[in-house]
Design a protein around this motif. Sequence first.
Motif, PDB file in Angstrom:
ATOM      1  N   UNK A  20       0.858  -1.175   0.000  1.00 44.68           N
ATOM      2  CA  UNK A  20       0.000   0.000   0.000  1.00 44.68           C
ATOM      3  C   UNK A  20       0.899   1.231   0.000  1.00 44.68           C
ATOM      4  N   UNK A  21       0.462   2.263  -0.716  1.00 43.25           N
ATOM      5  CA  UNK A  21       1.248   3.485  -0.844  1.00 43.25           C
ATOM      6  C   UNK A  21       0.651   4.570   0.037  1.00 43.25           C
ATOM      7  N   UNK A  22       1.526   5.221   0.800  1.00 48.76           N
ATOM      8  CA  UNK A  22       1.150   6.384   1.589  1.00 48.76           C
ATOM      9  C   UNK A  22       1.899   7.602   1.038  1.00 48.76           C
ATOM     10  N   UNK A  23       1.829   8.710   1.671  1.00 46.82           N
ATOM     11  CA  UNK A  23       2.313   9.970   1.110  1.00 46.82           C
ATOM     12  C   UNK A  23       3.685   9.872   0.448  1.00 46.82           C
ATOM     13  N   UNK A  24       4.691   9.509   1.196  1.00 45.07           N
ATOM     14  CA  UNK A  24       6.039   9.485   0.644  1.00 45.07           C
ATOM     15  C   UNK A  24       6.718   8.130   0.807  1.00 45.07           C
ATOM     16  N   UNK A  25       5.951   7.105   1.140  1.00 45.07           N
ATOM     17  CA  UNK A  25       6.558   5.789   1.290  1.00 45.07           C
ATOM     18  C   UNK A  25       5.583   4.688   0.916  1.00 45.07           C
ATOM     19  N   UNK A  26       6.150   3.543   0.664  1.00 48.57           N
ATOM     20  CA  UNK A  26       5.382   2.361   0.286  1.00 48.57           C
ATOM     21  C   UNK A  26       5.580   1.299   1.356  1.00 48.57           C
ATOM     22  N   UNK A  27       4.485   0.708   1.791  1.00 44.33           N
ATOM     23  CA  UNK A  27       4.520  -0.385   2.750  1.00 44.33           C
ATOM     24  C   UNK A  27       4.351  -1.690   1.972  1.00 44.33           C
ATOM     25  N   UNK A  28       5.340  -2.558   2.030  1.00 42.55           N
ATOM     26  CA  UNK A  28       5.328  -3.819   1.281  1.00 42.55           C
ATOM     27  C   UNK A  28       5.368  -4.982   2.261  1.00 42.55           C
ATOM     28  N   UNK A  29       4.506  -5.966   2.033  1.00 44.46           N
ATOM     29  CA  UNK A  29       4.432  -7.161   2.881  1.00 44.46           C
ATOM     30  C   UNK A  29       4.780  -8.371   2.030  1.00 44.46           C
ATOM     31  N   UNK A  30       5.602  -9.259   2.561  1.00 44.23           N
ATOM     32  CA  UNK A  30       5.982 -10.474   1.841  1.00 44.23           C
ATOM     33  C   UNK A  30       5.739 -11.695   2.713  1.00 44.23           C
ATOM     34  N   UNK A  31       5.473 -12.821   2.068  1.00 48.30           N
ATOM     35  CA  UNK A  31       5.376 -14.113   2.733  1.00 48.30           C
ATOM     36  C   UNK A  31       6.274 -15.098   2.024  1.00 48.30           C
ATOM     37  N   UNK A  32       6.995 -15.911   2.758  1.00 49.42           N
ATOM     38  CA  UNK A  32       7.968 -16.817   2.152  1.00 49.42           C
ATOM     39  C   UNK A  32       7.838 -18.214   2.734  1.00 49.42           C
ATOM     40  N   UNK A  33       8.506 -19.153   2.072  1.00 46.90           N
ATOM     41  CA  UNK A  33       8.377 -20.563   2.456  1.00 46.90           C
ATOM     42  C   UNK A  33       9.090 -20.893   3.752  1.00 46.90           C
ATOM     43  N   UNK A  34       9.850 -19.949   4.323  1.00 44.59           N
ATOM     44  CA  UNK A  34      10.451 -20.202   5.629  1.00 44.59           C
ATOM     45  C   UNK A  34       9.441 -19.998   6.748  1.00 44.59           C
ATOM     46  N   UNK A  35       8.175 -19.655   6.375  1.00 45.87           N
ATOM     47  CA  UNK A  35       7.116 -19.509   7.358  1.00 45.87           C
ATOM     48  C   UNK A  35       7.030 -18.146   7.992  1.00 45.87           C
ATOM     49  N   UNK A  36       7.668 -17.137   7.392  1.00 46.35           N
ATOM     50  CA  UNK A  36       7.688 -15.806   7.992  1.00 46.35           C
ATOM     51  C   UNK A  36       6.920 -14.795   7.154  1.00 46.35           C
ATOM     52  N   UNK A  37       6.348 -13.833   7.871  1.00 40.44           N
ATOM     53  CA  UNK A  37       5.706 -12.655   7.299  1.00 40.44           C
ATOM     54  C   UNK A  37       6.603 -11.468   7.607  1.00 40.44           C
ATOM     55  N   UNK A  38       6.909 -10.643   6.580  1.00 33.36           N
ATOM     56  CA  UNK A  38       7.808  -9.504   6.766  1.00 33.36           C
ATOM     57  C   UNK A  38       7.172  -8.240   6.209  1.00 33.36           C
TER      58      UNK A  38
END
Length: 607
Positions: A325-343
Amino acid sequence: MAQSNATQTFTCALTGLSPLTDPIVTPSGYVCSRKLLLTKLSENGGVDPFDTAGTRRLDESALVELHTASGVAGGAAPPRPPKATSLPSLLGMLQHEFDAVLLELYDTRKALEETRRELSSALYQNDAAVRVVARVVRERDVARGRLEEFLAGDGAAQREAAAAVSDSAPTTAAAEPQKRGREEEAAAAMDVDAPAKKAKTDDEAVSDDLTKIPKAELAAMSSTWKILSKGRKSIAKLKRSEEETSKNEALLSTLEDKEKEKKVNLGKSSAKAGVLCMFGLKHGDVEYIVSGGHDKTAIVYNVTTGQIAATLAGAGGVVTAVHGMVFQDKMLVVTGSTDGFLRVYSVLLTGEGGDEPLLLGSAEIMGTKGIHPINVTVHPSSTSDEARILVASSEGSIGLYKWSGDGSEEPTELKMVTRLESKEEGTKFTSGCMHPDGFIYIAGTEDGQLIVWDLKTQAVAGTLKGHDGSPIDFITISENGYHVATSTSSSVNSPIHIWDLRKLKLSATITPTDVGSVTSLAFDPTATYLAYAGEESTKVCVAKDWERVVCTLTLPKSGGKKGKKKSPSGGVVWGGKGFVAKEGEEGKVWLATGCDGQRPVRFWGIE
């Protein structure tokens, strides 16, 4: 004379049929069948059916039996009926019987259709009643629980206050005013502290109960839902003239121009080829694509400038899900991977370049080893300082995680506030998608089911079954919120299913010819077109006229080894100004596609 009796036949006065096997004569001189006459007498109470006045009685003893010369009643061969003595008469009889059968069939079908309508209406009313009863029961249980907590807390507070007053109060008559004053102070303190204690108890109980979304989070999601639902309704009411439709389809046909095709290799060249997930974002007039693959990184690509804006590293496994999601001057990015973690990452969009992305926080998905996210979604109620993230995991649960910024650059652990699980044991999710309003989440299972979650009530609103029990690999929901498209890559000829979310039923299927195994789907922002991509080509069809393809983008044959198994992953992203541009400007649309086994992301409509 004997010869004449041998050929004697009788005609029944009741039915007009001949010959008779049991002829008898009544006292009034009528010949008829014994069996039929006795049946008639039992029905009318023993009255002679040939008596016009209806008063003469008749019993079996008054009947006279007829015999042929051979002693066998009706021994003669039965003659043909008068109506069956010629071919035209036979054809007429057959036609009459055929017409009668058709009329009866029509009446039967009409009655069947009416019965079906009544049954459908009854089932609908029953379903509505069951939902109302379930909601009322839930509200009753919540009210009872709160009442019990209030009574328990209020009684304890009263006892404590009474004990404190009795221990410290004077026993003399002169101290009676002081005693009353202390009692009043204790009662006032109890009245002030009780609501605070109750509120604190309620918040702690909700935070400990992972099956419920906390009130504060639900309120934020609800306020966002009210805003988004209004925008969705405007898309649903969008009407286009034939001229506008022709222009839009002509614009889509320009994507087939090979000169407007662009290939971009994202990720490390040393890693295994393949794009496993993609998502598009927009910041003003600047467009971005976030992709994930086998190199354990997520790439933020600036489509407008043609440069990589950020590389998000740190994953311990293959990146299988991305969102942002994009906010004023930055982008928030979420990833999920096979190591079982959310970042969760933060990417600055200052346009100056050189700013490294910041890892804000992470969380390990609950469950046994091997459990990993299959879909991550930033809820639209999120802000730059507070993010709510929905995660569908492979073990069949949906988790709501929260990140809150404290101004520190050190990564923090994401907090799980809600965990929704399917009631059926052994359910495993293979895909997921959130409704544009943010209050409905749909998860696909490995046995071909769609589980529709209502986040407002934290309950399953419906379950749909399709794809012949094959895993549902991709789900997309139209921007107007009406249609859900699902696909499976179990076979090349597996159809795409279109579901009506309002009626919770299958409304159409699409046969993807010359596409290969479908790896991804995406509706355009106006919910007018659906793009579906595979290993051989990408096609764009018209919503509600699903089999009509208006654009076909052919891919070159892959150089991979035949028979090599690939994961059912990839992505389709719509971009551009859109079909309706500003006054005096032409519309512009582009598509980006990627799939496992092919290294580049292909852009169609960008030179």
